[in-house]
Design a protein around this motif. Sequence first.
Motif, short mmCIF file in Angstrom:
data_model
loop_
_atom_site.label_atom_id
_atom_site.label_comp_id
_atom_site.label_asym_id
_atom_site.label_seq_id
_atom_site.Cartn_x
_atom_site.Cartn_y
_atom_site.Cartn_z
N TYR A 7 0.84 -1.21 0.00
CA TYR A 7 0.00 0.00 0.00
C TYR A 7 0.87 1.26 0.00
CZ TYR A 7 -3.17 3.61 1.69
OH TYR A 7 -3.88 4.78 1.83
N ARG A 8 1.90 1.29 0.84
CA ARG A 8 2.77 2.47 0.91
C ARG A 8 3.51 2.70 -0.40
NH1 ARG A 8 3.85 0.40 6.18
NH2 ARG A 8 5.75 -0.58 5.38
N PHE A 9 3.86 1.60 -1.06
CA PHE A 9 4.57 1.73 -2.34
C PHE A 9 3.64 2.24 -3.43
CE2 PHE A 9 5.61 -0.15 -6.47
CZ PHE A 9 6.89 0.35 -6.67
N THR A 10 2.39 1.78 -3.43
CA THR A 10 1.46 2.08 -4.52
C THR A 10 0.80 3.45 -4.38
OG1 THR A 10 0.99 -0.29 -4.64
CG2 THR A 10 -0.49 1.18 -5.83
N LYS A 11 0.41 3.82 -3.18
CA LYS A 11 -0.40 5.02 -2.97
C LYS A 11 0.18 6.31 -3.57
CE LYS A 11 -2.73 7.66 0.69
NZ LYS A 11 -2.05 8.95 0.36
N PRO A 12 1.47 6.60 -3.41
CA PRO A 12 1.98 7.86 -3.97
C PRO A 12 1.90 7.94 -5.49
CG PRO A 12 3.51 6.96 -2.34
CD PRO A 12 2.51 5.89 -2.64
N HIS A 13 1.77 6.82 -6.16
CA HIS A 13 1.78 6.79 -7.62
C HIS A 13 0.41 6.45 -8.22
CE1 HIS A 13 6.14 6.79 -7.09
NE2 HIS A 13 6.00 5.76 -6.29
N ASP A 14 -0.59 6.27 -7.38
CA ASP A 14 -1.91 5.86 -7.87
C ASP A 14 -2.98 6.63 -7.09
OD1 ASP A 14 -4.19 4.65 -8.80
OD2 ASP A 14 -3.51 2.59 -8.44
N SER A 15 -3.45 7.73 -7.66
CA SER A 15 -4.42 8.57 -6.97
C SER A 15 -5.79 7.90 -6.82
CB SER A 15 -4.60 9.90 -7.71
OG SER A 15 -5.03 9.67 -9.05
N ALA A 16 -6.07 6.89 -7.65
CA ALA A 16 -7.37 6.22 -7.59
C ALA A 16 -7.40 5.09 -6.57
CB ALA A 16 -7.75 5.68 -8.96
N LEU A 17 -6.27 4.75 -5.98
CA LEU A 17 -6.20 3.58 -5.10
C LEU A 17 -7.13 3.70 -3.90
CD1 LEU A 17 -4.90 0.87 -4.34
CD2 LEU A 17 -3.13 2.18 -3.13
N VAL A 18 -7.01 4.78 -3.15
CA VAL A 18 -7.81 4.93 -1.92
C VAL A 18 -9.31 4.98 -2.22
CG1 VAL A 18 -8.29 6.42 0.06
CG2 VAL A 18 -5.93 6.00 -0.65
#
Length: 241
Positions: free
Chosen positions: A21-32
């Motif tokens: 999650y920490r790796f993906t979140k900064p690069h994927d605004s749609a994740l959350v």
Amino acid sequence: MAKNEAPQKKQRWYHLIAQAYRFTKPHDSALVPLLILIPVIILGASAVAGLLFGSTVALVYALILGVLLAVLGDMFLLTRRFEKVAFERMEGQMGGSLYVAQSIRRGWQFEENPIAVDQRGTAIVFYGVGNGGIVLLAEGSGVRKHVDKVKARLAKVASGVKVTPIYVGTADGQVPVKQLPKAIRKVKSEAYGRGLTKGLNKDEQQAVRARLRAMGGAQLPMPKGVDPLRAGKDFKGSRGR
């Protein structure tokens, strides 16, 4: 006398999920938003289904099932978004194709060490063996001459086995990193046709791997830098790969 080092503790599954999650979140605004939306939809549908049965017991069981499905849905989403971001960050990095190829869960096994490498570090060739024969992952400029030499060597030690080179990159005739899994999966049907019994079986694959390992290859440490590789493998392992 040196003291024995304590064995490294295995990361717990929830630590691996948090790491992904920490790796993906900064690069994927749609994740959350997606991680929130999926449970809302699933729990809402479960509540409606439970109410349709008209009993409290049915509603409770429906909500419990909904919670489980919501968790699975979020984990599946996080896995896919994590892989998407990781693949995009591998684009243009020498050796990035190996990580992407090793993410394929079944049918193929790719070796860590390259089978050929340019002395100037501008080209590299990895190989994998699977039900579609042998796949060569070729990266860099001037890599075709290395592929030709490798194919000539393979014709001697693995005669009769289909060898398919895949040139990785963004130029014409090359395969982008993010499309590499699809290209590798297509190799089997293109080389041997469709069907479960088509292609190399497990014993044949193992025999080919043994021959190639005996043949040897270029020994090259992987370059350091942005490295979601270990996180990617560990996170997939938490799902019972």
